[in-house]
Write an enzyme that holds these catalytic residues in place. Structure first.
Site, PDB file in Angstrom:
ATOM      1  N   HIS A   1      47.755  39.865  33.045  1.00  0.00           N
ATOM      2  CA  HIS A   1      46.477  40.234  33.685  1.00  0.00           C
ATOM      3  C   HIS A   1      46.522  39.855  35.157  1.00  0.00           C
ATOM      4  O   HIS A   1      46.757  38.702  35.510  1.00  0.00           O
ATOM      5  CB  HIS A   1      45.337  39.483  32.983  1.00  0.00           C
ATOM      6  CG  HIS A   1      43.956  39.913  33.381  1.00  0.00           C
ATOM      7  ND1 HIS A   1      43.341  41.036  32.869  1.00  0.00           N
ATOM      8  CD2 HIS A   1      43.077  39.364  34.248  1.00  0.00           C
ATOM      9  CE1 HIS A   1      42.127  41.142  33.399  1.00  0.00           C
ATOM     10  NE2 HIS A   1      41.947  40.146  34.224  1.00  0.00           N
TER      11      HIS A   1
ATOM     12  N   ASP B   1      44.389  39.571  38.446  1.00  0.00           N
ATOM     13  CA  ASP B   1      43.023  39.532  38.991  1.00  0.00           C
ATOM     14  C   ASP B   1      43.055  39.813  40.484  1.00  0.00           C
ATOM     15  O   ASP B   1      43.416  38.958  41.273  1.00  0.00           O
ATOM     16  CB  ASP B   1      42.393  38.160  38.708  1.00  0.00           C
ATOM     17  CG  ASP B   1      41.862  38.094  37.301  1.00  0.00           C
ATOM     18  OD1 ASP B   1      42.112  37.092  36.609  1.00  0.00           O
ATOM     19  OD2 ASP B   1      41.202  39.056  36.878  1.00  0.00           O
TER      20      ASP B   1
ATOM     21  N   MET C   1      41.308  40.514  43.933  1.00  0.00           N
ATOM     22  CA  MET C   1      40.022  40.224  44.582  1.00  0.00           C
ATOM     23  C   MET C   1      40.128  40.489  46.073  1.00  0.00           C
ATOM     24  O   MET C   1      41.137  40.165  46.709  1.00  0.00           O
ATOM     25  CB  MET C   1      39.660  38.756  44.349  1.00  0.00           C
ATOM     26  CG  MET C   1      39.562  38.400  42.874  1.00  0.00           C
ATOM     27  SD  MET C   1      39.191  36.651  42.654  1.00  0.00           S
ATOM     28  CE  MET C   1      39.389  36.517  40.884  1.00  0.00           C
TER      29      MET C   1
ATOM     30  N   HIS D   1      43.015  44.123  36.967  1.00  0.00           N
ATOM     31  CA  HIS D   1      41.552  44.025  36.989  1.00  0.00           C
ATOM     32  C   HIS D   1      41.114  44.056  38.440  1.00  0.00           C
ATOM     33  O   HIS D   1      41.294  43.067  39.166  1.00  0.00           O
ATOM     34  CB  HIS D   1      41.141  42.703  36.309  1.00  0.00           C
ATOM     35  CG  HIS D   1      39.683  42.388  36.402  1.00  0.00           C
ATOM     36  ND1 HIS D   1      39.189  41.138  36.122  1.00  0.00           N
ATOM     37  CD2 HIS D   1      38.617  43.150  36.753  1.00  0.00           C
ATOM     38  CE1 HIS D   1      37.870  41.142  36.290  1.00  0.00           C
ATOM     39  NE2 HIS D   1      37.509  42.354  36.676  1.00  0.00           N
TER      40      HIS D   1
ATOM     41  N   MET E   1      38.701  43.746  41.214  1.00  0.00           N
ATOM     42  CA  MET E   1      37.402  43.250  41.659  1.00  0.00           C
ATOM     43  C   MET E   1      37.333  43.567  43.153  1.00  0.00           C
ATOM     44  O   MET E   1      37.428  42.678  44.014  1.00  0.00           O
ATOM     45  CB  MET E   1      37.277  41.751  41.371  1.00  0.00           C
ATOM     46  CG  MET E   1      37.154  41.466  39.881  1.00  0.00           C
ATOM     47  SD  MET E   1      37.481  39.759  39.424  1.00  0.00           S
ATOM     48  CE  MET E   1      39.275  39.841  39.214  1.00  0.00           C
TER      49      MET E   1
ATOM     50  N   ASP F   1      37.035  38.339  29.469  1.00  0.00           N
ATOM     51  CA  ASP F   1      37.684  37.692  30.603  1.00  0.00           C
ATOM     52  C   ASP F   1      36.801  36.607  31.200  1.00  0.00           C
ATOM     53  O   ASP F   1      35.748  36.896  31.753  1.00  0.00           O
ATOM     54  CB  ASP F   1      37.964  38.782  31.658  1.00  0.00           C
ATOM     55  CG  ASP F   1      38.665  38.248  32.894  1.00  0.00           C
ATOM     56  OD1 ASP F   1      38.986  39.072  33.764  1.00  0.00           O
ATOM     57  OD2 ASP F   1      38.908  37.036  32.989  1.00  0.00           O
TER      58      ASP F   1
HETATM   59  C1  DX5 Z   1      37.277  35.923  37.251  1.00  0.00           C
HETATM   60  C2  DX5 Z   1      38.689  36.060  36.731  1.00  0.00           C
HETATM   61  C3  DX5 Z   1      38.908  34.961  35.702  1.00  0.00           C
HETATM   62  C4  DX5 Z   1      40.295  34.895  35.177  1.00  0.00           C
HETATM   63  C5  DX5 Z   1      40.345  34.029  33.949  1.00  0.00           C
HETATM   64  O1  DX5 Z   1      37.061  36.831  38.253  1.00  0.00           O
HETATM   65  O2  DX5 Z   1      38.853  37.346  36.159  1.00  0.00           O
HETATM   66  O3  DX5 Z   1      38.015  35.188  34.651  1.00  0.00           O
HETATM   67  O4  DX5 Z   1      40.719  36.146  34.833  1.00  0.00           O
HETATM   68  O5  DX5 Z   1      40.174  32.754  34.376  1.00  0.00           O
HETATM   69  P1  DX5 Z   1      39.939  31.560  33.340  1.00  0.00           P
HETATM   70  O6  DX5 Z   1      40.654  31.927  32.053  1.00  0.00           O
HETATM   71  O7  DX5 Z   1      40.550  30.362  34.006  1.00  0.00           O
HETATM   72  O8  DX5 Z   1      38.461  31.492  33.163  1.00  0.00           O
HETATM   73 ZN    ZN Z   2      40.176  39.403  35.242  1.00  0.00          ZN
END
Ligand code: DX5
Ligand code: ZN
Length: 220
Positions: free
Chosen positions: A35, A37, A39, A68, A70, A177
């Protein structure tokens, strides 16, 4: 019948000075997806990495790369991640002017497509898109940071989405998530999730194989 379940370690919590090694380690430890992330410090108040990191990791794992986004806007970056080797690209519907067009763009690029819902986001956009997407991502934290606590009311939302998917007969993954741990993953699975993102719970530990197998054992 036991549904397929998938553990998706989020590299957000990985050691970025050894990212390739970390990805190889979680793959060897039994992860099902990686995954990413992404941002942009615009849609969420944090900044991570762009397509160049996806392209550099791509040759080092056979696992599907689950991106993902964002970010806002979505379309151009989604195309760059598709070119960089992403297998699955999820976006937040609030972050694009035209949800249907963004879904089609991602699908036409050859990737699977998902939509991500923040804790307060309503689900009604699914009325006209559920049959076009491959994954629904339910945020159980507010997006932007790893290591946050799981928002308990997400369980009701997960159950609602599970009903929607089952009623539709569509083959759609239900990914959750944020704040997923060994100790709460069973309740998240119970609510109806089949795909679990975990960043700090996995990369915050030392024995990735033990953590991932504990997660899988709690679910089955
Ligand atoms: C938030 C991220 C987190 C990440 C997971 O924007 O998407 O949720 O993936 O992080 P943990 O598992 O540490 O909450
Ligand atoms: Zn995520």
């Amino acid at each position: 019948m036991m549904k397929d379940i998938r553990i998706a370690p989020s590299i957000l919590s990985a050691d970025f000075s050894r990212l390739g090694e970390e990805v190889r380690s979680v793959e060897a430890a039994g992860a099902d997806l990686i995954h990413f992330d992404v941002m942009d410090n615009h849609y969420v108040p944090n900044l991570t990495f762009g397509p160049i990191v996806c392209a550099s990791i791509r040759p080092h794992t056979k696992l599907p790369i689950d991106v993902h986004l964002m970010v806002e806007p979505v379309d151009a970056l989604a195309m760059e991640f598709a070119k960089a080797g992403a297998d699955l690209i999820s976006f937040h519907p609030e972050a694009t002017q035209h949800v249907d067009r963004t879904i089609n763009l991602i699908k036409d690029s050859g990737c699977k497509v998902g939509m991500a819902f923040n804790p307060a986001s309503p689900l009604h956009v699914l009325d006209w898109t559920l049959d076009k997407i491959d994954l629904i991502l339910i945020m159980s934290v507010n997006p932007g940071f790893g290591g946050q606590s799981f928002l308990e009311h997400s369980l009701d939302k997960i159950a609602e989405v599970r009903d929607l998917i089952d009623l539709s007969g569509c083959d759609v993954w239900l990914e959750v998530d944020g704040g997923i741990k060994v100790d709460n993953i069973a309740s998240v699975a119970e609510a109806g999730a089949d795909t679990f993102v975990a960043g700090s719970a996995i990369f915050g530990g030392t024995d990735y194989k033990n953590i991932i197998s504990q997660m899988k054992n709690r679910i089955s």
